[in-house]
Motif scaffolding. Structure first.
Motif, PDB file in Angstrom:
ATOM      1  N   THR A  94       4.221  69.513 -12.002  1.00 19.99           N
ATOM      2  CA  THR A  94       4.656  70.840 -11.559  1.00 19.99           C
ATOM      3  C   THR A  94       5.864  70.705 -10.643  1.00 19.99           C
ATOM      4  O   THR A  94       6.091  69.667 -10.037  1.00 19.99           O
ATOM      5  CB  THR A  94       3.535  71.579 -10.801  1.00 19.99           C
ATOM      6  OG1 THR A  94       3.417  71.049  -9.465  1.00 19.99           O
ATOM      7  CG2 THR A  94       2.197  71.443 -11.505  1.00 19.99           C
ATOM      8  N   VAL A 150      -0.258  74.001  -4.236  1.00 18.66           N
ATOM      9  CA  VAL A 150      -0.835  73.607  -5.526  1.00 18.66           C
ATOM     10  C   VAL A 150      -2.322  73.323  -5.361  1.00 18.66           C
ATOM     11  O   VAL A 150      -3.156  73.747  -6.166  1.00 18.66           O
ATOM     12  CB  VAL A 150      -0.111  72.373  -6.093  1.00 18.66           C
ATOM     13  CG1 VAL A 150      -0.825  71.868  -7.351  1.00 18.66           C
ATOM     14  CG2 VAL A 150       1.338  72.698  -6.420  1.00 18.66           C
ATOM     15  N   THR A 180      -3.246  75.489 -15.836  1.00 14.18           N
ATOM     16  CA  THR A 180      -1.934  76.034 -16.229  1.00 14.18           C
ATOM     17  C   THR A 180      -1.894  77.550 -16.080  1.00 14.18           C
ATOM     18  O   THR A 180      -0.851  78.125 -15.770  1.00 14.18           O
ATOM     19  CB  THR A 180      -1.576  75.631 -17.674  1.00 14.18           C
ATOM     20  OG1 THR A 180      -2.635  76.012 -18.562  1.00 14.18           O
ATOM     21  CG2 THR A 180      -1.373  74.128 -17.780  1.00 14.18           C
ATOM     22  N   ILE A 197      -1.141  78.120 -12.313  1.00 14.08           N
ATOM     23  CA  ILE A 197       0.175  77.713 -11.800  1.00 14.08           C
ATOM     24  C   ILE A 197       1.310  78.394 -12.569  1.00 14.08           C
ATOM     25  O   ILE A 197       2.401  78.602 -12.039  1.00 14.08           O
ATOM     26  CB  ILE A 197       0.323  76.182 -11.843  1.00 14.08           C
ATOM     27  CG1 ILE A 197      -0.771  75.543 -10.991  1.00 14.08           C
ATOM     28  CG2 ILE A 197       1.688  75.738 -11.327  1.00 14.08           C
ATOM     29  CD1 ILE A 197      -0.727  74.034 -10.962  1.00 14.08           C
ATOM     30  N   ARG A 255       5.465  77.294 -13.222  1.00 16.41           N
ATOM     31  CA  ARG A 255       5.802  76.114 -12.426  1.00 16.41           C
ATOM     32  C   ARG A 255       5.237  74.830 -13.035  1.00 16.41           C
ATOM     33  O   ARG A 255       5.520  73.744 -12.543  1.00 16.41           O
ATOM     34  CB  ARG A 255       5.309  76.300 -10.993  1.00 16.41           C
ATOM     35  CG  ARG A 255       6.083  77.399 -10.245  1.00 16.41           C
ATOM     36  CD  ARG A 255       5.766  77.390  -8.768  1.00 16.41           C
ATOM     37  NE  ARG A 255       6.653  78.286  -8.055  1.00 16.41           N
ATOM     38  CZ  ARG A 255       6.299  79.486  -7.588  1.00 16.41           C
ATOM     39  NH1 ARG A 255       5.070  79.936  -7.811  1.00 16.41           N
ATOM     40  NH2 ARG A 255       7.147  80.237  -6.927  1.00 16.41           N
ATOM     41  N   VAL A 256       4.441  74.950 -14.068  1.00 15.46           N
ATOM     42  CA  VAL A 256       3.990  73.768 -14.809  1.00 15.46           C
ATOM     43  C   VAL A 256       5.154  73.235 -15.633  1.00 15.46           C
ATOM     44  O   VAL A 256       5.777  73.961 -16.410  1.00 15.46           O
ATOM     45  CB  VAL A 256       2.800  74.109 -15.728  1.00 15.46           C
ATOM     46  CG1 VAL A 256       2.512  72.932 -16.664  1.00 15.46           C
ATOM     47  CG2 VAL A 256       1.573  74.435 -14.908  1.00 15.46           C
TER      48      VAL A 256
END
Length: 416
Positions: A186, A194, A245, A248, A251-252
């Motif tokens: 990421t 995170v 995923t 996030i 941003r993955v």
């Protein structure tokens, strides 16, 4: 089944060389469902090596020993293993033949010191080296099966994958456990952010273990699952990956653990697109990253480190009046640089950076850590000003380059 890893050599013990072998071996053993309980490092001392091997033989089921199989007098692993096992060293004709052939093929002189590498502990199971001179071997010391392999990383890795791990799997038999890992890279969030975003994965997907690893400027989410059925373990990881995923989002970078340059390279290749760069503050770092990826000739056309304003004007066609009005570190200047690089190279995309890496040169309006990124596409030219609060020059250059590539990545996946 538990394992220990023993790294040998004064260079490793003293810190003159970094022991990357042990980390690699530990990861592979963990993936094979074997718990690694100790990493041990011992210098070139025969008595200490014998003592440590004897102790490991009383504790562990499997031991991996790296280094000390060379031709010189300070290469002591073979002799130490033989003493710990209570046997002598004897000449292995096949090992000697392989070593002589290795030197003959490369037109190098074979000396008597090289013959030492063909002396192996009596009763051991040889592991012949397909890429080097030093053979490895398997030998039982106490209750433990020792696998001694060369310390040269490429040789170690080949021997580990082709000979050691299959033998370890045989030792496991029906008790074999599959310990699989998913690495999700990421960018754009702090490690703590995170961590907070994905912490509940262990409750959402029971059986998953979570780990975080900072590889500046990226954060990698590590998901671990273990069981005796490989398909079930794989399904568990797939379920957890989808959960992470979703949390996030954009941003993955990659669910395969790929870093930013590889991700961008794959996107460019998949779209049959090309890239041209105009770098000022990053000094060619982006170009270096992208051309480190195999197959870069398929997408990489041009890079100009247009550090001086004169280069921006003469090479890229940035208007002098723009520089006088805004300065080199400005969104409009970065846009003009990107457009100029794209035009000069005839590329699909142009990407540019101009900023203040520090530690000096900042102002109240443009402090150290300011970077302007320009991106020229077939339909538009975008400019952005970003700020990163790092006082160290190399850290700033690194995150500037990553942020620029991230801007391109998001454009390639249609998110901006």
């Amino acid at each position: 089944m538990i394992a220990e890893i023993l790294a040998t050599g004064d260079e490793i013990r003293s810190g003159a060389l970094v022991d990357s072998n042990s980390a690699y071996i530990a990861e592979k053993l963990e993936q094979a469902g074997i718990a690694v309980t100790r990493h041990i490092c011992v210098g070139d001392d025969l008595d200490v090596l014998v003592e440590v091997m004897t102790a490991i033989g009383q504790r562990a089921d499997v031991a991996l020993v790296t280094g000390g199989l060379g031709p010189t007098t300070d290469d002591l692993t073979t002799e130490a293993a033989a003493k710990a096992a209570g046997v002598d060293c004897v000449l292995d004709p096949k090992a000697l033949q392989d070593i002589e052939a290795f030197f003959k093929q490369r037109q190098r002189l074979f000396t008597q010191s090289n013959k030492k590498q063909a002396l192996l502990p009596k009763g051991c199971v040889p592991m012949y080296n397909p890429v080097g001179t030093a053979p490895g071997f398997q030998i039982k010391i106490g209750k433990c099966q020792f696998f001694c392999v060369p310390g040269v990383p490429p040789e170690m890795r080949v021997m580990l994958s082709q000979q050691v791990l299959p033998r370890v799997a045989d030792l496991q038999g029906d008790t074999r456990q599959y310990c699989l890992v998913k690495n999700i890279s990421t960018f754009g969030m702090t490690e703590s952010a995170v961590g907070e975003a994905v912490a509940d994965v262990v409750r959402a997907v029971p059986g998953i273990k979570l780990g975080l690893r900072s590889k500046f400027p990226e954060i990698h989410v590590k998901l671990y699952a273990q069981g005796n059925n490989q398909n079930q373990v794989t399904q568990l990881l797939d379920q957890a990956t989808v959960w992470v995923t979703d949390k996030i989002g954009e941003r993955v970078l990659s669910v395969k653990g790929h870093a930013m340059p590889k991700v961008v390279a794959d996107l460019l290749l998949s779209k049959k697109a090309t890239i041209a760069l105009a770098e000022s503050c990053t000094g060619g770092l982006i170009a270096n990253w992208l051309t480190d990826v195999p197959g870069s000739s398929g997408y990489f056309l041009f890079s100009g480190v247009t550090y001086a304003n004169e280069a921006k004007v003469d090479v890229l066609g940035v208007p002098q009046t723009m520089l006088e009005a805004h300065g080199a570190v400005h969104e409009e200047t970065a846009k003009a640089m990107a457009a100029g690089a794209r035009r000069v190279a005839g590329a699909t995309y142009g990407l540019a950076t101009s900023g203040i890496a520090g530690p000096d040169g900042g102002t109240e309006e443009k402090p150290v850590g300011t970077v302007c990124v320009g991106l020229a596409t077939p339909t538009e030219t975008i400019g952005r000003r970003l700020y990163f609060p790092f006082g160290k020059r190399l850290m700033n250059k690194t995150i500037f380059a990553e942020a620029a590539l991230d801007m391109l990545r998001k454009k390639l996946i249609g998110n901006q």
